[in-house]
Design a protein around this motif. Sequence first.
Motif, PDB file in Angstrom:
ATOM      1  N   ASP A  92       0.816  -1.208   0.000  1.00 41.02           N
ATOM      2  CA  ASP A  92       0.000   0.000   0.000  1.00 41.02           C
ATOM      3  C   ASP A  92       0.852   1.262   0.000  1.00 41.02           C
ATOM      4  O   ASP A  92       0.643   2.157  -0.792  1.00 41.02           O
ATOM      5  CB  ASP A  92      -0.937   0.025   1.212  1.00 41.02           C
ATOM      6  N   ARG A  93       1.785   1.354   0.927  1.00 40.26           N
ATOM      7  CA  ARG A  93       2.644   2.527   1.042  1.00 40.26           C
ATOM      8  C   ARG A  93       4.076   2.050   1.171  1.00 40.26           C
ATOM      9  O   ARG A  93       4.590   1.920   2.269  1.00 40.26           O
ATOM     10  CB  ARG A  93       2.241   3.363   2.250  1.00 40.26           C
ATOM     11  N   PRO A  94       4.741   1.780   0.058  1.00 38.66           N
ATOM     12  CA  PRO A  94       6.102   1.261   0.115  1.00 38.66           C
ATOM     13  C   PRO A  94       7.065   2.283   0.719  1.00 38.66           C
ATOM     14  O   PRO A  94       6.827   3.477   0.671  1.00 38.66           O
ATOM     15  CB  PRO A  94       6.446   0.979  -1.338  1.00 38.66           C
ATOM     16  N   TRP A 108       2.993   5.853 -10.542  1.00 38.84           N
ATOM     17  CA  TRP A 108       1.832   5.387  -9.782  1.00 38.84           C
ATOM     18  C   TRP A 108       1.842   6.028  -8.408  1.00 38.84           C
ATOM     19  O   TRP A 108       2.882   6.049  -7.736  1.00 38.84           O
ATOM     20  CB  TRP A 108       1.876   3.865  -9.667  1.00 38.84           C
ATOM     21  N   SER A 109       0.713   6.578  -7.987  1.00 34.79           N
ATOM     22  CA  SER A 109       0.565   7.173  -6.665  1.00 34.79           C
ATOM     23  C   SER A 109      -0.276   6.242  -5.798  1.00 34.79           C
ATOM     24  O   SER A 109      -1.504   6.197  -5.939  1.00 34.79           O
ATOM     25  CB  SER A 109      -0.110   8.539  -6.761  1.00 34.79           C
ATOM     26  N   PRO A 110       0.349   5.488  -4.891  1.00 42.31           N
ATOM     27  CA  PRO A 110      -0.420   4.580  -4.038  1.00 42.31           C
ATOM     28  C   PRO A 110      -1.436   5.307  -3.155  1.00 42.31           C
ATOM     29  O   PRO A 110      -2.535   4.810  -2.938  1.00 42.31           O
ATOM     30  CB  PRO A 110       0.641   3.899  -3.170  1.00 42.31           C
ATOM     31  N   ARG A 111      -1.090   6.494  -2.658  1.00 36.85           N
ATOM     32  CA  ARG A 111      -2.013   7.235  -1.784  1.00 36.85           C
ATOM     33  C   ARG A 111      -3.282   7.638  -2.515  1.00 36.85           C
ATOM     34  O   ARG A 111      -4.371   7.597  -1.953  1.00 36.85           O
ATOM     35  CB  ARG A 111      -1.351   8.500  -1.238  1.00 36.85           C
ATOM     36  N   ARG A 112      -3.150   8.056  -3.758  1.00 32.03           N
ATOM     37  CA  ARG A 112      -4.304   8.511  -4.529  1.00 32.03           C
ATOM     38  C   ARG A 112      -4.922   7.399  -5.382  1.00 32.03           C
ATOM     39  O   ARG A 112      -6.040   7.533  -5.852  1.00 32.03           O
ATOM     40  CB  ARG A 112      -3.911   9.661  -5.438  1.00 32.03           C
ATOM     41  N   GLY A 113      -4.143   6.363  -5.645  1.00 32.28           N
ATOM     42  CA  GLY A 113      -4.631   5.301  -6.514  1.00 32.28           C
ATOM     43  C   GLY A 113      -4.665   5.731  -7.972  1.00 32.28           C
ATOM     44  O   GLY A 113      -5.445   5.213  -8.761  1.00 32.28           O
ATOM     45  N   ALA A 122       3.913  13.088  -0.234  1.00 28.58           N
ATOM     46  CA  ALA A 122       3.515  12.200  -1.335  1.00 28.58           C
ATOM     47  C   ALA A 122       4.486  11.041  -1.454  1.00 28.58           C
ATOM     48  O   ALA A 122       5.622  11.110  -0.980  1.00 28.58           O
ATOM     49  CB  ALA A 122       3.480  12.978  -2.649  1.00 28.58           C
ATOM     50  N   ASP A 123       4.026   9.982  -2.081  1.00 28.69           N
ATOM     51  CA  ASP A 123       4.907   8.890  -2.463  1.00 28.69           C
ATOM     52  C   ASP A 123       4.456   8.392  -3.820  1.00 28.69           C
ATOM     53  O   ASP A 123       3.271   8.334  -4.112  1.00 28.69           O
ATOM     54  CB  ASP A 123       4.941   7.762  -1.427  1.00 28.69           C
ATOM     55  N   VAL A 124       5.432   8.097  -4.680  1.00 26.61           N
ATOM     56  CA  VAL A 124       5.143   7.591  -6.015  1.00 26.61           C
ATOM     57  C   VAL A 124       6.058   6.415  -6.314  1.00 26.61           C
ATOM     58  O   VAL A 124       7.169   6.317  -5.784  1.00 26.61           O
ATOM     59  CB  VAL A 124       5.298   8.664  -7.116  1.00 26.61           C
ATOM     60  N   VAL A 125       5.571   5.527  -7.149  1.00 24.90           N
ATOM     61  CA  VAL A 125       6.340   4.383  -7.626  1.00 24.90           C
ATOM     62  C   VAL A 125       6.570   4.621  -9.113  1.00 24.90           C
ATOM     63  O   VAL A 125       5.615   4.781  -9.877  1.00 24.90           O
ATOM     64  CB  VAL A 125       5.576   3.061  -7.386  1.00 24.90           C
ATOM     65  N   VAL A 126       7.833   4.678  -9.509  1.00 23.16           N
ATOM     66  CA  VAL A 126       8.201   4.978 -10.888  1.00 23.16           C
ATOM     67  C   VAL A 126       8.843   3.736 -11.492  1.00 23.16           C
ATOM     68  O   VAL A 126       9.737   3.131 -10.897  1.00 23.16           O
ATOM     69  CB  VAL A 126       9.196   6.162 -10.935  1.00 23.16           C
ATOM     70  N   SER A 127       8.380   3.352 -12.675  1.00 22.78           N
ATOM     71  CA  SER A 127       8.969   2.196 -13.356  1.00 22.78           C
ATOM     72  C   SER A 127       8.880   2.389 -14.860  1.00 22.78           C
ATOM     73  O   SER A 127       8.118   3.211 -15.358  1.00 22.78           O
ATOM     74  CB  SER A 127       8.279   0.897 -12.932  1.00 22.78           C
ATOM     75  N   ARG A 128       9.669   1.603 -15.556  1.00 24.41           N
ATOM     76  CA  ARG A 128       9.671   1.617 -17.017  1.00 24.41           C
ATOM     77  C   ARG A 128       8.774   0.486 -17.491  1.00 24.41           C
ATOM     78  O   ARG A 128       8.878  -0.641 -16.990  1.00 24.41           O
ATOM     79  CB  ARG A 128      11.104   1.401 -17.503  1.00 24.41           C
ATOM     80  N   VAL A 129       7.889   0.792 -18.427  1.00 17.73           N
ATOM     81  CA  VAL A 129       7.014  -0.243 -18.967  1.00 17.73           C
ATOM     82  C   VAL A 129       7.076  -0.232 -20.490  1.00 17.73           C
ATOM     83  O   VAL A 129       7.247   0.814 -21.106  1.00 17.73           O
ATOM     84  CB  VAL A 129       5.548  -0.079 -18.497  1.00 17.73           C
ATOM     85  N   ARG A 130       6.944  -1.395 -21.056  1.00 14.31           N
ATOM     86  CA  ARG A 130       6.896  -1.532 -22.514  1.00 14.31           C
ATOM     87  C   ARG A 130       5.427  -1.653 -22.911  1.00 14.31           C
ATOM     88  O   ARG A 130       4.709  -2.507 -22.399  1.00 14.31           O
ATOM     89  CB  ARG A 130       7.663  -2.771 -22.957  1.00 14.31           C
ATOM     90  N   THR A 131       4.975  -0.768 -23.795  1.00 13.24           N
ATOM     91  CA  THR A 131       3.605  -0.829 -24.298  1.00 13.24           C
ATOM     92  C   THR A 131       3.659  -1.159 -25.781  1.00 13.24           C
ATOM     93  O   THR A 131       4.739  -1.187 -26.378  1.00 13.24           O
ATOM     94  CB  THR A 131       2.873   0.524 -24.106  1.00 13.24           C
ATOM     95  N   ARG A 132       2.515  -1.357 -26.378  1.00  7.90           N
ATOM     96  CA  ARG A 132       2.520  -1.650 -27.818  1.00  7.90           C
ATOM     97  C   ARG A 132       2.977  -0.438 -28.630  1.00  7.90           C
ATOM     98  O   ARG A 132       3.334  -0.560 -29.790  1.00  7.90           O
ATOM     99  CB  ARG A 132       1.150  -2.139 -28.279  1.00  7.90           C
ATOM    100  N   ASN A 133       2.994   0.746 -27.993  1.00  9.87           N
ATOM    101  CA  ASN A 133       3.461   1.963 -28.654  1.00  9.87           C
ATOM    102  C   ASN A 133       4.847   2.389 -28.187  1.00  9.87           C
ATOM    103  O   ASN A 133       5.244   3.525 -28.393  1.00  9.87           O
ATOM    104  CB  ASN A 133       2.462   3.103 -28.408  1.00  9.87           C
ATOM    105  N   GLY A 134       5.581   1.496 -27.546  1.00  8.79           N
ATOM    106  CA  GLY A 134       6.937   1.796 -27.115  1.00  8.79           C
ATOM    107  C   GLY A 134       7.066   1.923 -25.608  1.00  8.79           C
ATOM    108  O   GLY A 134       6.128   1.683 -24.855  1.00  8.79           O
ATOM    109  N   MET A 135       8.249   2.346 -25.170  1.00  6.27           N
ATOM    110  CA  MET A 135       8.544   2.470 -23.747  1.00  6.27           C
ATOM    111  C   MET A 135       7.846   3.686 -23.158  1.00  6.27           C
ATOM    112  O   MET A 135       7.715   4.708 -23.815  1.00  6.27           O
ATOM    113  CB  MET A 135      10.048   2.599 -23.522  1.00  6.27           C
ATOM    114  N   ARG A 136       7.417   3.538 -21.921  1.00  7.40           N
ATOM    115  CA  ARG A 136       6.787   4.620 -21.174  1.00  7.40           C
ATOM    116  C   ARG A 136       7.371   4.628 -19.759  1.00  7.40           C
ATOM    117  O   ARG A 136       7.817   3.605 -19.258  1.00  7.40           O
ATOM    118  CB  ARG A 136       5.276   4.410 -21.047  1.00  7.40           C
ATOM    119  N   ILE A 185       9.748   6.973  -4.685  1.00  8.18           N
ATOM    120  CA  ILE A 185      10.191   8.311  -4.310  1.00  8.18           C
ATOM    121  C   ILE A 185       9.125   8.863  -3.377  1.00  8.18           C
ATOM    122  O   ILE A 185       7.943   8.911  -3.740  1.00  8.18           O
ATOM    123  CB  ILE A 185      10.368   9.207  -5.552  1.00  8.18           C
ATOM    124  N   ALA A 186       9.542   9.252  -2.161  1.00  3.94           N
ATOM    125  CA  ALA A 186       8.554   9.654  -1.162  1.00  3.94           C
ATOM    126  C   ALA A 186       9.090  10.742  -0.256  1.00  3.94           C
ATOM    127  O   ALA A 186      10.299  10.882  -0.067  1.00  3.94           O
ATOM    128  CB  ALA A 186       8.145   8.441  -0.326  1.00  3.94           C
TER     129      ALA A 186
END
Length: 91
Positions: free
Chosen positions: A9-11, A55-60, A37-51, A32-33
């Motif tokens: 929930d709140r890493p 993600w904000s766990p507190r706000r969802g 605020a606290d946010v979870v930042v990651s790299r994701v591969r989508t069908r349209n490339g990298m993004r 990063i917190a």
Amino acid sequence: MPQKTPSGDRPEAGALLTDPHVTGDQDGPIVIANEFADVVVSRVRTRNGMRLDIWSPRRGTRVQLDAVELDCLSYQEPETFTAMLERTPGG
């Protein structure tokens, strides 16, 4: 299809998490917190490339930004972010 979110929930700040939708050579998402605020930042591969997935766990809430959107952030004046922070989220 609903997106999977990192576990916890709140890493803790600086924690490395297991996130099943993150791909590529990396250690894992970055948390990063501070007291506001606290946010979870990651790299994701989508069908349209990298993004960059933010993600904000507190706000969802979550946003995925591509290279052009991230580049646009890099040349904003600090006042742009001040104005964004003055707004009510979702308002």
